[in-house]
Each structure stands twice: as structure tokens, then as C-alpha cells.
Motif scaffolding. Sequence first.
Motif, PDB file in Angstrom:
ATOM      1  N   PRO A 202       0.773  -1.469  -0.359  1.00 29.27           N
ATOM      2  CA  PRO A 202       0.176   0.098  -0.193  1.00 29.27           C
ATOM      3  C   PRO A 202       0.248   1.376  -0.182  1.00 29.27           C
ATOM      4  N   ILE A 203       1.909   1.285   0.908  1.00 34.86           N
ATOM      5  CA  ILE A 203       2.644   2.087   0.630  1.00 34.86           C
ATOM      6  C   ILE A 203       3.239   2.581  -1.055  1.00 34.86           C
ATOM      7  N   MET A 204       3.944   1.853  -1.042  1.00 36.36           N
ATOM      8  CA  MET A 204       4.313   1.603  -2.326  1.00 36.36           C
ATOM      9  C   MET A 204       3.686   2.364  -4.014  1.00 36.36           C
ATOM     10  N   LYS A 205       2.105   2.016  -3.384  1.00 32.53           N
ATOM     11  CA  LYS A 205       1.542   2.193  -4.620  1.00 32.53           C
ATOM     12  C   LYS A 205       1.178   4.278  -3.882  1.00 32.53           C
ATOM     13  N   GLN A 206       0.907   4.912  -2.375  1.00 28.00           N
ATOM     14  CA  GLN A 206       1.511   6.204  -2.728  1.00 28.00           C
ATOM     15  C   GLN A 206       2.439   7.159  -2.643  1.00 28.00           C
ATOM     16  N   TYR A 207       3.669   6.598  -3.095  1.00 29.67           N
ATOM     17  CA  TYR A 207       4.868   6.221  -3.264  1.00 29.67           C
ATOM     18  C   TYR A 207       5.230   5.924  -4.170  1.00 29.67           C
ATOM     19  N   PRO A 208       5.706   5.683  -5.090  1.00 26.95           N
ATOM     20  CA  PRO A 208       6.667   4.450  -6.325  1.00 26.95           C
ATOM     21  C   PRO A 208       7.737   4.588  -5.981  1.00 26.95           C
ATOM     22  N   ALA A 209       8.842   5.679  -5.465  1.00 32.18           N
ATOM     23  CA  ALA A 209      10.056   5.737  -6.014  1.00 32.18           C
ATOM     24  C   ALA A 209      10.423   5.248  -4.568  1.00 32.18           C
ATOM     25  N   LYS A 210      11.083   3.493  -5.522  1.00 32.14           N
ATOM     26  CA  LYS A 210      11.595   2.576  -4.799  1.00 32.14           C
ATOM     27  C   LYS A 210      13.045   3.013  -3.519  1.00 32.14           C
ATOM     28  N   ILE A 211      13.641   3.741  -4.682  1.00 31.86           N
ATOM     29  CA  ILE A 211      15.305   4.367  -3.986  1.00 31.86           C
ATOM     30  C   ILE A 211      14.627   4.808  -3.054  1.00 31.86           C
ATOM     31  N   ARG A 212      13.711   5.846  -3.252  1.00 29.23           N
ATOM     32  CA  ARG A 212      13.800   7.197  -1.647  1.00 29.23           C
ATOM     33  C   ARG A 212      13.402   6.604  -0.801  1.00 29.23           C
ATOM     34  N   LEU A 213      12.141   5.647  -1.096  1.00 26.20           N
ATOM     35  CA  LEU A 213      10.884   5.268  -0.370  1.00 26.20           C
ATOM     36  C   LEU A 213      12.309   4.173   0.523  1.00 26.20           C
ATOM     37  N   THR A 214      12.896   3.242   0.535  1.00 25.24           N
ATOM     38  CA  THR A 214      13.807   2.941   1.380  1.00 25.24           C
ATOM     39  C   THR A 214      15.138   3.649   2.257  1.00 25.24           C
ATOM     40  N   ALA A 215      15.740   4.416   1.100  1.00 24.63           N
ATOM     41  CA  ALA A 215      16.320   5.249   2.181  1.00 24.63           C
ATOM     42  C   ALA A 215      15.651   6.134   3.278  1.00 24.63           C
ATOM     43  N   LEU A 216      14.207   6.720   3.210  1.00 24.16           N
ATOM     44  CA  LEU A 216      13.599   7.331   4.345  1.00 24.16           C
ATOM     45  C   LEU A 216      13.176   6.052   4.898  1.00 24.16           C
ATOM     46  N   GLN A 217      13.113   5.067   4.600  1.00 25.23           N
ATOM     47  CA  GLN A 217      12.413   4.402   5.632  1.00 25.23           C
ATOM     48  C   GLN A 217      13.970   4.159   6.630  1.00 25.23           C
ATOM     49  N   CYS A 218      14.474   3.791   6.692  1.00 28.28           N
ATOM     50  CA  CYS A 218      16.398   3.576   6.555  1.00 28.28           C
ATOM     51  C   CYS A 218      16.502   4.506   7.369  1.00 28.28           C
TER      52      CYS A 218
END
Length: 351
Positions: A202-218
Motif C-alpha cells: 500500500p505504501i508503494m502505491k502512494q509513493y512509488p519512488a523505490k530508492i527514495r522510499l527505502t532510504a527514507l525508511q532506513c
Amino acid sequence: MQNYSSYAAMFFVQLIYAGMALLSKAAIAKGMNPFVFVVYRQAFATIALAPFAFFFDSKNPTLSYKLLFRIFLVSLCGLTLSLNLYYVAINYTTATFAAATTNTIPVLTFVLAIFFRLERVSIRKLHGMAKVLGSVISVSGALVFAFVKGPPIKLMKWYPETQNQSPDPSMKGSSIEKWIKGSLTMLAANTAWSLWLVMQGPIMKQYPAKIRLTALQCFFSCIQSACWAIVAERNPSAWKLGWDLHLLSVAYCGVIVTGITYWLQVWVIEKKGPVFTAIFTPISLIVTAIFSAFLWKETLRWGSVGGAVLLVTGLYGVLWGKKKEEKMSVETNGQNLDAKEEIILECITHH
């Protein structure tokens, strides 16, 4: 040569994962606090991913405060909780056990997806029965590996001088109670990781930028883990890093594991599909078991072997059922785009 590139990449990924279990165990066994380990690992991961997220991620979706708060909560419930439990557990168990139980992550992800009604299963069809039966066998294998030891395998006794000792070498410095505690904590860590994978869809559907999402969660996980570690570890000397095994371990896990292996797997998935990547996961278990026997004089026992066989058998049962179901879904619907993103995440099976 190009036909073998995917095989070489996945074999390399599994070697990296085996190195992660071995280095993590070695650093924590030498006295590094598990909570401090997570802080530094996530810090290295954030620093390694930030340039790629800024320069190479072509997608630039809007990030609202509400979505940012959701990402913060997902990081807390998934990455932070899972990693801290994992490194506490590996302190009580072994690197081999850690490598073995990661094979339950695709199964636990499947079970949680059913619980949250993100996936359906039909036990009247062969692929549905394979997924259910595989899940039961895999979880049973994890329990057998943890609690059923059995006699030692003589061929794996690399150190004859330890044969007549009554304690299990894998439990030196730790009581049976601690082993049980570590085993249950490791299963809890894998469950938290599986929950994080389920929440990624569900998060990736709202924010599909994979690298940015991974970096932000880290980044969020680093902050959360730092707060946790400050409360748990008050000794300032525990936070010091020198040019030693501790620095090598956290840098390896943060940069190599979080960065390189994730994108290697995504690359292979795009070429060969998700099931292809998942079938290589037992390699890290085999490599870890061999090196653990040399490095820590671990004795491989028949109960652990039986549990590992059940683990891998159950994993392949679930993967076969999912592959069969995907094929039928593509034939009937002609598309399976949303499922592909979720399956890719399920194949990131290591902490």
C-alpha cells in the motif's frame, strides 16, 4: 555468458547474505551491543542510498505529512522492530540458525497477507493446497530446527577434541533457556519483517519512488533505533567504533546488504521473475553452516538437518503454488502488475 548472469548474480547475493549472518554474529559475540549495531547499520544504509535516491530515482511523487507519518510508522513496526529483535536473537543463537529461519519469511508473508485479506487462497485447487501445506511444513521445520537437536553428524565434526564434551558447542556461553528465548525472538523478528513486507504494498502505491522510499525508511529506522539504544545502553564506550570487526560488520550490512543485494535481486526479478530469486535462498544456509563449523566449532546435528529440509521443502511448496497461481491469473486476466510489485518485496527475504 549473458544467460548465466542471473545465476551468478543470485549466487553472489546468497554469499553476501551468508557473510551478513557470519559477520553480525562475530561482532555481537565480541561484545558489540545489538541495539547499537542496528543504529550504525541503518546510518550506513541511509548514507549509501541517499545519493542514488537523489540523483538516480526518476520518480518524484508528492510527499505529504500524512504519508510521511505513515512511512514513519511502517519503519517503526517493520525495520526497527525486526532488526533489533534479529540482532538480539543472533546473540543467543547461531549464525546458522539465523540463516535457516530466514527461509520462513516468504511463508510468513503469505500467511500475514491472507490475514489482512491482501491475498486469497483456494484450498480446493492444487496450488492453494500447496501454499497452505507448504506454510505448515515450513513453520514446522523452523520449530524442529530450533528445539530438536538429535545426535551430531560425525562427518561435520571438524574438531575431534570436542567430541566428548557434553554441552552442544553451538550453545557455549548460553543456557538452554537462552537458546529457546533466542529462537522465539528470531521467529518474532522474521514475523515483524514479513509484516513490513506486507505493508510495503500500500505504501508503494502512494509513493512509488523505490530508492527514495527505502532510504527514507532506513533514515527513520536509524533515528528510532538510536532512541531505543540510548535507553538500553547508557555506557558511552559501547558506541565507539574503531578500525576493527565492529566497523566492518556494520558497514557491510548497511552498504553491501541493504544497497547492492536489494537492487541485484530487483534486477534479476525483472529478468527471470520472483520465484527464480527465491529458490536460491537455501544457498546462504549451506554456506553459513559450513563456515560456522570452522569458525565457531558448531556441530551440525540431525535434528537441525531435518528441520532445514522441512524449511526448504515448505518454502518450495509455497513458491510453486504462487507460481502456478500467477500463471493462471495471467492467462485469465492478462495482467498482474500490482501483484508483481508485492511479489518483488516478498523476495527480499533477509534482514
